[in-house]
Design a protein around this motif. Structure first.
Motif, PDB file in Angstrom:
ATOM      1  N   GLY A  49       0.784  -1.224   0.000  1.00 53.96           N
ATOM      2  CA  GLY A  49       0.000   0.000   0.000  1.00 53.96           C
ATOM      3  C   GLY A  49       0.815   1.272   0.000  1.00 53.96           C
ATOM      4  N   GLU A  50       2.150   1.152   0.028  1.00 55.54           N
ATOM      5  CA  GLU A  50       3.026   2.324  -0.020  1.00 55.54           C
ATOM      6  C   GLU A  50       3.614   2.474  -1.421  1.00 55.54           C
ATOM      7  OE1 GLU A  50       3.402   4.428   2.495  1.00 55.54           O
ATOM      8  OE2 GLU A  50       2.105   3.214   3.792  1.00 55.54           O
ATOM      9  N   ARG A  51       3.957   3.717  -1.769  1.00 53.12           N
ATOM     10  CA  ARG A  51       4.498   4.002  -3.102  1.00 53.12           C
ATOM     11  C   ARG A  51       5.980   4.342  -3.010  1.00 53.12           C
ATOM     12  NH1 ARG A  51      -0.741   6.405  -3.072  1.00 53.12           N
ATOM     13  NH2 ARG A  51      -2.097   5.450  -4.644  1.00 53.12           N
ATOM     14  N   TYR A  52       6.727   3.848  -4.002  1.00 53.81           N
ATOM     15  CA  TYR A  52       8.171   4.020  -4.023  1.00 53.81           C
ATOM     16  C   TYR A  52       8.638   4.377  -5.434  1.00 53.81           C
ATOM     17  CZ  TYR A  52       7.866   1.372   0.362  1.00 53.81           C
ATOM     18  OH  TYR A  52       7.532   0.949   1.615  1.00 53.81           O
ATOM     19  N   LEU A  53       9.804   4.995  -5.501  1.00 59.06           N
ATOM     20  CA  LEU A  53      10.479   5.273  -6.770  1.00 59.06           C
ATOM     21  C   LEU A  53      11.893   4.736  -6.651  1.00 59.06           C
ATOM     22  CD1 LEU A  53       9.275   8.960  -7.057  1.00 59.06           C
ATOM     23  CD2 LEU A  53       8.494   7.099  -8.526  1.00 59.06           C
ATOM     24  N   GLN A  54      12.274   3.838  -7.566  1.00 60.49           N
ATOM     25  CA  GLN A  54      13.574   3.201  -7.494  1.00 60.49           C
ATOM     26  C   GLN A  54      14.461   3.596  -8.660  1.00 60.49           C
ATOM     27  OE1 GLN A  54      13.154  -1.040  -7.212  1.00 60.49           O
ATOM     28  NE2 GLN A  54      12.637  -0.987  -5.029  1.00 60.49           N
ATOM     29  N   GLY A  55      15.758   3.714  -8.376  1.00 58.13           N
ATOM     30  CA  GLY A  55      16.729   4.017  -9.421  1.00 58.13           C
ATOM     31  C   GLY A  55      18.129   3.731  -8.912  1.00 58.13           C
ATOM     32  N   HIS A  56      19.126   4.294  -9.559  1.00 55.39           N
ATOM     33  CA  HIS A  56      20.511   4.108  -9.111  1.00 55.39           C
ATOM     34  C   HIS A  56      21.351   5.290  -9.568  1.00 55.39           C
ATOM     35  CE1 HIS A  56      19.922   1.992 -12.972  1.00 55.39           C
ATOM     36  NE2 HIS A  56      21.100   2.500 -13.303  1.00 55.39           N
ATOM     37  N   LEU A  57      22.432   5.510  -8.840  1.00 53.73           N
ATOM     38  CA  LEU A  57      23.353   6.608  -9.101  1.00 53.73           C
ATOM     39  C   LEU A  57      24.751   6.063  -9.321  1.00 53.73           C
ATOM     40  CD1 LEU A  57      22.237   8.896  -6.149  1.00 53.73           C
ATOM     41  CD2 LEU A  57      21.920   9.494  -8.558  1.00 53.73           C
ATOM     42  N   ALA A  58      25.524   6.790 -10.097  1.00 55.29           N
ATOM     43  CA  ALA A  58      26.949   6.480 -10.174  1.00 55.29           C
ATOM     44  C   ALA A  58      27.567   6.706  -8.798  1.00 55.29           C
ATOM     45  CB  ALA A  58      27.622   7.371 -11.216  1.00 55.29           C
ATOM     46  N   ARG A  59      28.424   5.781  -8.385  1.00 49.31           N
ATOM     47  CA  ARG A  59      29.025   5.888  -7.064  1.00 49.31           C
ATOM     48  C   ARG A  59      29.761   7.209  -6.867  1.00 49.31           C
ATOM     49  NH1 ARG A  59      29.677   2.638  -3.110  1.00 49.31           N
ATOM     50  NH2 ARG A  59      28.940   0.835  -4.294  1.00 49.31           N
ATOM     51  N   ASN A  60      30.310   7.759  -7.945  1.00 46.67           N
ATOM     52  CA  ASN A  60      31.068   9.012  -7.837  1.00 46.67           C
ATOM     53  C   ASN A  60      30.175  10.243  -7.725  1.00 46.67           C
ATOM     54  OD1 ASN A  60      33.520   7.694  -7.941  1.00 46.67           O
ATOM     55  ND2 ASN A  60      33.702   7.869 -10.170  1.00 46.67           N
ATOM     56  N   ALA A 119      24.692  -5.872  -2.906  1.00 40.38           N
ATOM     57  CA  ALA A 119      24.796  -6.305  -4.302  1.00 40.38           C
ATOM     58  C   ALA A 119      23.542  -7.041  -4.755  1.00 40.38           C
ATOM     59  CB  ALA A 119      26.028  -7.187  -4.491  1.00 40.38           C
ATOM     60  N   ASP A 120      22.953  -7.862  -3.880  1.00 43.49           N
ATOM     61  CA  ASP A 120      21.742  -8.599  -4.257  1.00 43.49           C
ATOM     62  C   ASP A 120      20.585  -7.634  -4.510  1.00 43.49           C
ATOM     63  OD1 ASP A 120      23.049 -11.028  -4.068  1.00 43.49           O
ATOM     64  OD2 ASP A 120      22.430 -11.391  -1.994  1.00 43.49           O
ATOM     65  N   TRP A 121      20.475  -6.603  -3.650  1.00 39.05           N
ATOM     66  CA  TRP A 121      19.407  -5.600  -3.853  1.00 39.05           C
ATOM     67  C   TRP A 121      19.595  -4.902  -5.191  1.00 39.05           C
ATOM     68  CZ3 TRP A 121      18.252  -0.686  -5.104  1.00 39.05           C
ATOM     69  CH2 TRP A 121      16.995  -0.182  -4.752  1.00 39.05           C
ATOM     70  N   LYS A 122      20.823  -4.505  -5.479  1.00 41.47           N
ATOM     71  CA  LYS A 122      21.093  -3.771  -6.721  1.00 41.47           C
ATOM     72  C   LYS A 122      20.848  -4.641  -7.945  1.00 41.47           C
ATOM     73  CE  LYS A 122      25.222  -2.305  -5.363  1.00 41.47           C
ATOM     74  NZ  LYS A 122      26.515  -1.582  -5.392  1.00 41.47           N
ATOM     75  N   LEU A 123      21.239  -5.914  -7.875  1.00 43.58           N
ATOM     76  CA  LEU A 123      21.027  -6.800  -9.021  1.00 43.58           C
ATOM     77  C   LEU A 123      19.538  -7.028  -9.265  1.00 43.58           C
ATOM     78  CD1 LEU A 123      22.258  -8.528 -11.230  1.00 43.58           C
ATOM     79  CD2 LEU A 123      22.423 -10.420  -9.575  1.00 43.58           C
ATOM     80  N   ALA A 124      18.778  -7.270  -8.193  1.00 44.89           N
ATOM     81  CA  ALA A 124      17.331  -7.448  -8.345  1.00 44.89           C
ATOM     82  C   ALA A 124      16.691  -6.185  -8.903  1.00 44.89           C
ATOM     83  CB  ALA A 124      16.709  -7.818  -6.999  1.00 44.89           C
ATOM     84  N   HIS A 125      17.148  -5.046  -8.403  1.00 46.77           N
ATOM     85  CA  HIS A 125      16.647  -3.762  -8.915  1.00 46.77           C
ATOM     86  C   HIS A 125      16.922  -3.617 -10.406  1.00 46.77           C
ATOM     87  CE1 HIS A 125      16.596   0.473  -9.944  1.00 46.77           C
ATOM     88  NE2 HIS A 125      17.914   0.452 -10.080  1.00 46.77           N
ATOM     89  N   LEU A 155      28.007  -3.308 -10.860  1.00 48.31           N
ATOM     90  CA  LEU A 155      27.321  -3.215  -9.565  1.00 48.31           C
ATOM     91  C   LEU A 155      28.175  -2.472  -8.543  1.00 48.31           C
ATOM     92  CD1 LEU A 155      25.728  -6.767  -9.199  1.00 48.31           C
ATOM     93  CD2 LEU A 155      24.543  -4.620  -9.684  1.00 48.31           C
ATOM     94  N   GLN A 156      29.471  -2.646  -8.627  1.00 48.09           N
ATOM     95  CA  GLN A 156      30.362  -1.949  -7.708  1.00 48.09           C
ATOM     96  C   GLN A 156      30.436  -0.448  -7.997  1.00 48.09           C
ATOM     97  OE1 GLN A 156      34.227  -3.911  -7.415  1.00 48.09           O
ATOM     98  NE2 GLN A 156      33.263  -5.891  -7.858  1.00 48.09           N
ATOM     99  N   ALA A 157      30.060  -0.076  -9.227  1.00 49.87           N
ATOM    100  CA  ALA A 157      30.178   1.328  -9.638  1.00 49.87           C
ATOM    101  C   ALA A 157      28.906   2.128  -9.418  1.00 49.87           C
ATOM    102  CB  ALA A 157      30.573   1.400 -11.112  1.00 49.87           C
ATOM    103  N   ILE A 158      27.850   1.478  -8.891  1.00 47.95           N
ATOM    104  CA  ILE A 158      26.588   2.186  -8.680  1.00 47.95           C
ATOM    105  C   ILE A 158      26.121   2.035  -7.234  1.00 47.95           C
ATOM    106  CG2 ILE A 158      25.862   1.899 -11.083  1.00 47.95           C
ATOM    107  CD1 ILE A 158      23.854  -0.247 -10.062  1.00 47.95           C
ATOM    108  N   VAL A 159      25.226   2.914  -6.840  1.00 40.09           N
ATOM    109  CA  VAL A 159      24.547   2.848  -5.547  1.00 40.09           C
ATOM    110  C   VAL A 159      23.048   2.844  -5.832  1.00 40.09           C
ATOM    111  CG1 VAL A 159      24.113   4.025  -3.357  1.00 40.09           C
ATOM    112  CG2 VAL A 159      26.414   4.050  -4.352  1.00 40.09           C
TER     113      VAL A 159
END
Length: 210
Positions: A49-60, A119-125, A155-159
């Motif tokens: 019932g909650e809303r979310y927005l997912q994405g990723h950023l360059a680690r730098n 890493a598992d969260w990022k890969l699933a994302h 995966l190591q280069a993103i958050v």
């Protein structure tokens, strides 16, 4: 965001449809007492019932180094804009009291951003993210099509990031304060120019304010 009543988006579903149709967002946040921004695509999702927005950023990206976690921010989604000439209004022949304006559509989300290093969260994302946007272009590429060591490096280069939505506000300024003939003519002119607002105007019920 200032939203006069004629331009307010009352339907929550219309807001979320707009976000999904225009996923490239500008994130506005504070860092070291200064306003900063970042621009990334975000995927809308719902859980419990909650809303979310997912994405990723360059680690730098400096945003990833912020101590305030979760990070309060604004996410701005834009759906096109265009200059509107007074010459487009049919009634200008009878009444010269017309001026130019600018039509546009925007949604503003307030929320808190959480960072994910797992890493598992990022890969699933990334699997969900790529699958969703591949479908939007009729593609079928998958993360697993690329070599696993290559993906591990990426995966190591993103958050990973997830915005937990607090409030959502929509403003569609689409000539609702004009007569029906004037709105139809504005929509026609925008359509001739291939502007996305023409489609939005056609999909909306915009009662006239005579």
């Amino acid at each position: 965001m200032y939203v006069p009543p004629p331009f307010a988006v009352a339907s929550e579903q219309q807001i979320w449809d707009f976000v999904q149709a225009n996923p490239f967002a500008t994130l506005v946040y504070q860092r070291c007492g200064q306003l900063e921004s970042a621009a990334i695509p975000l995927r809308f999702c719902e859980r419990g019932g909650e809303r979310y927005l997912q994405g990723h950023l360059a680690r730098n990206n400096p945003m990833c180094a912020i101590d305030a976690k979760p990070l309060p921010l604004l996410a701005l989604f834009n759906g096109g804009d265009h200059y509107v000439s007074p010459g487009w209004y049919p009634h200008k022949v009878q009444d010269a009291r017309v001026v130019p304006t600018w039509n546009y559509a925007q949604v503003q989300i307030r929320g808190e951003l959480y960072f994910y290093e797992d890493a598992d969260w990022k890969l699933a994302h990334l699997r969900d993210f790529v699958s969703y946007f591949e479908q939007s272009v009729g593609g079928d590429w998958q993360i697993d099509d690329a070599p696993a060591p290559f993906i591990d490096q990426l995966l190591q280069a993103i958050v990973g990031v997830e915005i937990r939505v607090g409030t959502a506000l929509g403003k569609f300024k689409l000539s609702q304060n004009q007569s029906e003939p004037a709105r139809r003519e504005v929509a026609r002119r925008l359509s001739e120019r291939g502007n996305a607002l023409a489609v939005l105007m056609a999909s909306m019920d915009t009662p006239a304010t005579e």
